[in-house]
Design a protein around this motif. Structure first.
Motif, PDB file in Angstrom:
ATOM      1  N   ILE A 230      17.159  63.478  27.097  1.00  0.00           N
ATOM      2  CA  ILE A 230      17.913  64.033  28.237  1.00  0.00           C
ATOM      3  C   ILE A 230      19.314  63.420  28.273  1.00  0.00           C
ATOM      4  O   ILE A 230      19.559  62.354  27.715  1.00  0.00           O
ATOM      5  CB  ILE A 230      17.181  63.835  29.600  1.00  0.00           C
ATOM      6  N   GLY A 231      20.227  64.103  28.915  1.00  0.00           N
ATOM      7  CA  GLY A 231      21.604  63.614  29.005  1.00  0.00           C
ATOM      8  C   GLY A 231      22.558  64.759  29.228  1.00  0.00           C
ATOM      9  O   GLY A 231      22.148  65.928  29.256  1.00  0.00           O
ATOM     10  N   GLU A 232      23.827  64.435  29.386  1.00  0.00           N
ATOM     11  CA  GLU A 232      24.859  65.446  29.646  1.00  0.00           C
ATOM     12  C   GLU A 232      24.734  66.657  28.709  1.00  0.00           C
ATOM     13  O   GLU A 232      24.520  66.500  27.504  1.00  0.00           O
ATOM     14  CB  GLU A 232      26.250  64.822  29.454  1.00  0.00           C
ATOM     15  N   ARG A 233      24.889  67.839  29.257  1.00  0.00           N
ATOM     16  CA  ARG A 233      24.831  69.116  28.523  1.00  0.00           C
ATOM     17  C   ARG A 233      23.557  69.247  27.673  1.00  0.00           C
ATOM     18  O   ARG A 233      22.471  69.316  28.208  1.00  0.00           O
ATOM     19  CB  ARG A 233      26.093  69.300  27.666  1.00  0.00           C
ATOM     20  N   ALA A 234      23.723  69.234  26.327  1.00  0.00           N
ATOM     21  CA  ALA A 234      22.558  69.398  25.456  1.00  0.00           C
ATOM     22  C   ALA A 234      21.783  68.097  25.291  1.00  0.00           C
ATOM     23  O   ALA A 234      20.782  68.040  24.566  1.00  0.00           O
ATOM     24  CB  ALA A 234      23.014  69.909  24.095  1.00  0.00           C
ATOM     25  N   GLY A 235      22.243  67.048  25.941  1.00  0.00           N
ATOM     26  CA  GLY A 235      21.501  65.782  25.937  1.00  0.00           C
ATOM     27  C   GLY A 235      22.032  64.744  24.970  1.00  0.00           C
ATOM     28  O   GLY A 235      23.036  64.950  24.274  1.00  0.00           O
ATOM     29  N   ASN A 236      21.347  63.598  24.989  1.00  0.00           N
ATOM     30  CA  ASN A 236      21.673  62.477  24.096  1.00  0.00           C
ATOM     31  C   ASN A 236      20.669  62.455  22.943  1.00  0.00           C
ATOM     32  O   ASN A 236      19.691  63.197  22.956  1.00  0.00           O
ATOM     33  CB  ASN A 236      21.542  61.145  24.864  1.00  0.00           C
ATOM     34  N   ALA A 237      20.880  61.552  22.001  1.00  0.00           N
ATOM     35  CA  ALA A 237      19.914  61.384  20.917  1.00  0.00           C
ATOM     36  C   ALA A 237      18.575  60.960  21.526  1.00  0.00           C
ATOM     37  O   ALA A 237      18.535  60.129  22.436  1.00  0.00           O
ATOM     38  CB  ALA A 237      20.412  60.316  19.951  1.00  0.00           C
ATOM     39  N   ALA A 238      17.497  61.551  21.023  1.00  0.00           N
ATOM     40  CA  ALA A 238      16.162  61.259  21.576  1.00  0.00           C
ATOM     41  C   ALA A 238      15.638  59.959  20.978  1.00  0.00           C
ATOM     42  O   ALA A 238      15.484  59.838  19.758  1.00  0.00           O
ATOM     43  CB  ALA A 238      15.214  62.407  21.264  1.00  0.00           C
ATOM     44  N   LEU A 239      15.350  59.018  21.860  1.00  0.00           N
ATOM     45  CA  LEU A 239      14.833  57.699  21.441  1.00  0.00           C
ATOM     46  C   LEU A 239      13.626  57.852  20.513  1.00  0.00           C
ATOM     47  O   LEU A 239      13.566  57.248  19.441  1.00  0.00           O
ATOM     48  CB  LEU A 239      14.464  56.920  22.709  1.00  0.00           C
ATOM     49  N   GLU A 240      12.668  58.686  20.951  1.00  0.00           N
ATOM     50  CA  GLU A 240      11.406  58.783  20.206  1.00  0.00           C
ATOM     51  C   GLU A 240      11.620  59.318  18.794  1.00  0.00           C
ATOM     52  O   GLU A 240      10.940  58.905  17.850  1.00  0.00           O
ATOM     53  CB  GLU A 240      10.390  59.656  20.976  1.00  0.00           C
ATOM     54  N   GLU A 241      12.598  60.223  18.629  1.00  0.00           N
ATOM     55  CA  GLU A 241      12.802  60.801  17.296  1.00  0.00           C
ATOM     56  C   GLU A 241      13.389  59.773  16.338  1.00  0.00           C
ATOM     57  O   GLU A 241      13.004  59.678  15.176  1.00  0.00           O
ATOM     58  CB  GLU A 241      13.704  62.042  17.396  1.00  0.00           C
ATOM     59  N   ILE A 242      14.331  58.983  16.852  1.00  0.00           N
ATOM     60  CA  ILE A 242      14.966  57.968  16.000  1.00  0.00           C
ATOM     61  C   ILE A 242      13.946  56.903  15.586  1.00  0.00           C
ATOM     62  O   ILE A 242      13.794  56.577  14.409  1.00  0.00           O
ATOM     63  CB  ILE A 242      16.136  57.307  16.766  1.00  0.00           C
ATOM     64  N   VAL A 243      13.233  56.397  16.580  1.00  0.00           N
ATOM     65  CA  VAL A 243      12.314  55.290  16.317  1.00  0.00           C
ATOM     66  C   VAL A 243      11.187  55.723  15.379  1.00  0.00           C
ATOM     67  O   VAL A 243      10.819  55.007  14.438  1.00  0.00           O
ATOM     68  CB  VAL A 243      11.759  54.766  17.661  1.00  0.00           C
ATOM     69  N   VAL A 244      10.657  56.917  15.620  1.00  0.00           N
ATOM     70  CA  VAL A 244       9.540  57.370  14.784  1.00  0.00           C
ATOM     71  C   VAL A 244      10.040  57.745  13.380  1.00  0.00           C
ATOM     72  O   VAL A 244       9.320  57.567  12.390  1.00  0.00           O
ATOM     73  CB  VAL A 244       8.756  58.504  15.486  1.00  0.00           C
ATOM     74  N   ALA A 245      11.293  58.192  13.274  1.00  0.00           N
ATOM     75  CA  ALA A 245      11.854  58.448  11.932  1.00  0.00           C
ATOM     76  C   ALA A 245      11.948  57.124  11.157  1.00  0.00           C
ATOM     77  O   ALA A 245      11.570  57.062   9.977  1.00  0.00           O
ATOM     78  CB  ALA A 245      13.228  59.103  12.048  1.00  0.00           C
ATOM     79  N   PHE A 246      12.400  56.056  11.820  1.00  0.00           N
ATOM     80  CA  PHE A 246      12.483  54.748  11.140  1.00  0.00           C
ATOM     81  C   PHE A 246      11.089  54.294  10.685  1.00  0.00           C
ATOM     82  O   PHE A 246      10.929  53.740   9.608  1.00  0.00           O
ATOM     83  CB  PHE A 246      13.052  53.670  12.071  1.00  0.00           C
ATOM     84  N   LYS A 247      10.116  54.542  11.538  1.00  0.00           N
ATOM     85  CA  LYS A 247       8.769  54.064  11.239  1.00  0.00           C
ATOM     86  C   LYS A 247       8.113  54.905  10.132  1.00  0.00           C
ATOM     87  O   LYS A 247       7.507  54.374   9.215  1.00  0.00           O
ATOM     88  CB  LYS A 247       7.934  54.142  12.532  1.00  0.00           C
ATOM     89  N   THR A 248       8.278  56.217  10.251  1.00  0.00           N
ATOM     90  CA  THR A 248       7.594  57.118   9.305  1.00  0.00           C
ATOM     91  C   THR A 248       8.260  57.109   7.932  1.00  0.00           C
ATOM     92  O   THR A 248       7.598  57.204   6.912  1.00  0.00           O
ATOM     93  CB  THR A 248       7.590  58.557   9.879  1.00  0.00           C
ATOM     94  N   ARG A 249       9.595  57.005   7.926  1.00  0.00           N
ATOM     95  CA  ARG A 249      10.324  57.029   6.654  1.00  0.00           C
ATOM     96  C   ARG A 249      10.996  55.690   6.379  1.00  0.00           C
ATOM     97  O   ARG A 249      12.156  55.623   5.980  1.00  0.00           O
ATOM     98  CB  ARG A 249      11.336  58.179   6.640  1.00  0.00           C
ATOM     99  N   ASN A 250      10.232  54.611   6.618  1.00  0.00           N
ATOM    100  CA  ASN A 250      10.787  53.278   6.395  1.00  0.00           C
ATOM    101  C   ASN A 250      11.171  53.050   4.928  1.00  0.00           C
ATOM    102  O   ASN A 250      11.973  52.171   4.621  1.00  0.00           O
ATOM    103  CB  ASN A 250       9.785  52.212   6.877  1.00  0.00           C
ATOM    104  N   ASP A 251      10.614  53.874   4.034  1.00  0.00           N
ATOM    105  CA  ASP A 251      11.004  53.763   2.624  1.00  0.00           C
ATOM    106  C   ASP A 251      12.476  54.114   2.443  1.00  0.00           C
ATOM    107  O   ASP A 251      13.190  53.524   1.639  1.00  0.00           O
ATOM    108  CB  ASP A 251      10.119  54.692   1.760  1.00  0.00           C
TER     109      ASP A 251
END
Ligand code: KIV
Ligand code: ZN
Length: 390
Positions: A230-251
């Motif tokens: 959530i955030g102004e207009r179309a929103g901010n970067a989604a916390l969950e997407e960033i964190v789970v991307a780091f975790k899932t693609r840690n390689d």
């Protein structure tokens, strides 16, 4: 730890200031508890000059969660900074986050100030903020549309004045990943160890997460983001997407955060209950359909081995279980599994008949509910039993 990335959560500030998202002080406190449990590093609780409620929220959050770094936003002027300092006066780990726009378009039309004036105001603001707090963050609003030489000049000047974090927002969501990565890389090289470079991306082109990740690959070590994006207009970067991307693609993305991913789903749900909308059904990680399978081929693969069609274990993000959605694309395996889950053990003949009736019904609908499946099963079992006695 060079690959440690700090999560600066702005759900209660940038998120809260967007349409349909305003929150009362008790609501902010309840969400802050969840964000602390989630493990965010810095919690931006409001913009104290904006309203009494924001001042109160920053004060309340910083008292209640005294071990957490709590940030308050302030424009680069005395009144804002003093108001932020007042809201943070009881905080054990206060951060004053001061900002001013740096792009020519903002200088000309919004601020009506010269580059030199803006630079002087930024430096004065950081010095004043430092007289109240050791931890000061400076944001160059609209950094991605700012002349990079000027951006470097102002970044160096605010660090010299005492800023520990320099945030370079893509305020209008204009940048693309390679370009943003190059800009951030340049500023990281310019500032060296003297400050943490932070990023704050808006999603106008749907690139906020991609841009944030490109920035981290280029050396940024703080990401500003929000739950459900959530955030102004179309929103901010989604916390969950960033964190789970780091975790899932840690390689490929060997970065660490302190987020306890098992709390992601409940944080998303709590936010949705608090504001006026939830994530869209097909939203990554937290959407209603993020772990739902409808196509027969997918359901069959999933039932044989979950990882054929799921790259994230739903439990790892706090989603209770994956869902097999029964609709016109579903297959016999999934229907049989659902019948078993509903307490029925069907013969092959019963399943064949049920499957025919089910597909006929599913063809006319967007999905078939459990009650409808149970009714069909009773119908089929009843008919077969009658036929057997005749
Ligand atoms: O988008 C933006 O530039 C902001 C700043 C105040 C950090 O929200
Ligand atoms: Zn923003």
């Amino acid at each position: 730890m060079p690959n440690r990335v700090y999560i600066f959560d702005t759900t209660l500030r940038d998120g809260e200031q967007s349409p349909g998202c305003s929150m009362t002080v008790p609501e902010k406190l309840r969400l802050a508890r969840k964000l602390v449990e989630l493990g965010v590093d810095i919690l931006e609780a409001g913009f104290p000059i904006a309203s009494e409620g924001d001042h109160e929220a920053v004060d309340a959050v910083s008292r209640e969660f005294s071990w957490v770094q709590v940030a308050a936003l302030a424009r680069s002027n005395r009144a804002d900074i003093e108001r932020a300092a007042s809201a943070l006066q009881h905080a054990r780990r206060p951060r004053i986050h001061t900002f001013i726009a740096t792009s020519d378009i903002h200088l000309k039309y919004k601020l009506k100030k010269s580059r030199q004036q803006v630079l002087d105001e930024a430096v004065t603001a950081v010095e004043l903020a430092r007289s109240y707090a050791d931890d000061v963050e400076f944001s160059a609003e609209d950094a991605t549309r700012t002349d990079p030489d000027y951006l470097e000049q102002i970044s160096r000047a605010v660090v010299e004045a005492g800023a520990r974090t320099v945030n370079l927002p893509d305020t209008v969501g204009f940048s693309v990943p390679q370009e943003y990565g190059e800009l951030i890389g340049r500023m990281v090289r310019a500032l060296g160890d003297s400050a943490i470079v932070s990023v704050h991306c808006h999603d106008d082109l749907g690139l906020a997460v991609a841009n944030s990740i490109a920035a981290v690959q280029a050396g940024a070590r703080q990401i500003e983001c929000t739950v459900n994006g959530i955030g102004e207009r179309a929103g901010n970067a989604a916390l969950e997407e960033i964190v789970v991307a780091f975790k899932t693609r840690n390689d490929r993305l060997p970065f660490e955060t302190k987020i306890v991913t098992e709390h992601i789903y409940s944080a998303s749900q709590m936010l949705a209950e608090t504001i006026t909308f939830g994530p869209q059904p097909n939203k990554a990680i937290v959407g209603e359909n993020a772990f739902a399978h409808e196509a027969g081929i997918h359901q069959d693969g999933y039932l044989k081995e979950r990882t054929t069609y799921e790259i994230i274990d739903p439990h790892s993000v706090g989603v209770p279980q994956s869902k097999l959605v029964l609709g016109k694309h579903s297959g016999r395996h999934a229907l049989n599994k659902r019948a078993e889950d509903l307490g029925f053990k069907l013969s092959k003949d019963e399943l064949d008949t049920l499957y025919h009736r089910f597909t006929a019904l599913a063809d006319r609908k967007k999905g078939v509910r459990n009650e409808e499946i149970v009714a069909l099963i009773h119908e089929v079992i009843g008919e077969k039993a009658t036929a057997a006695t005749e």
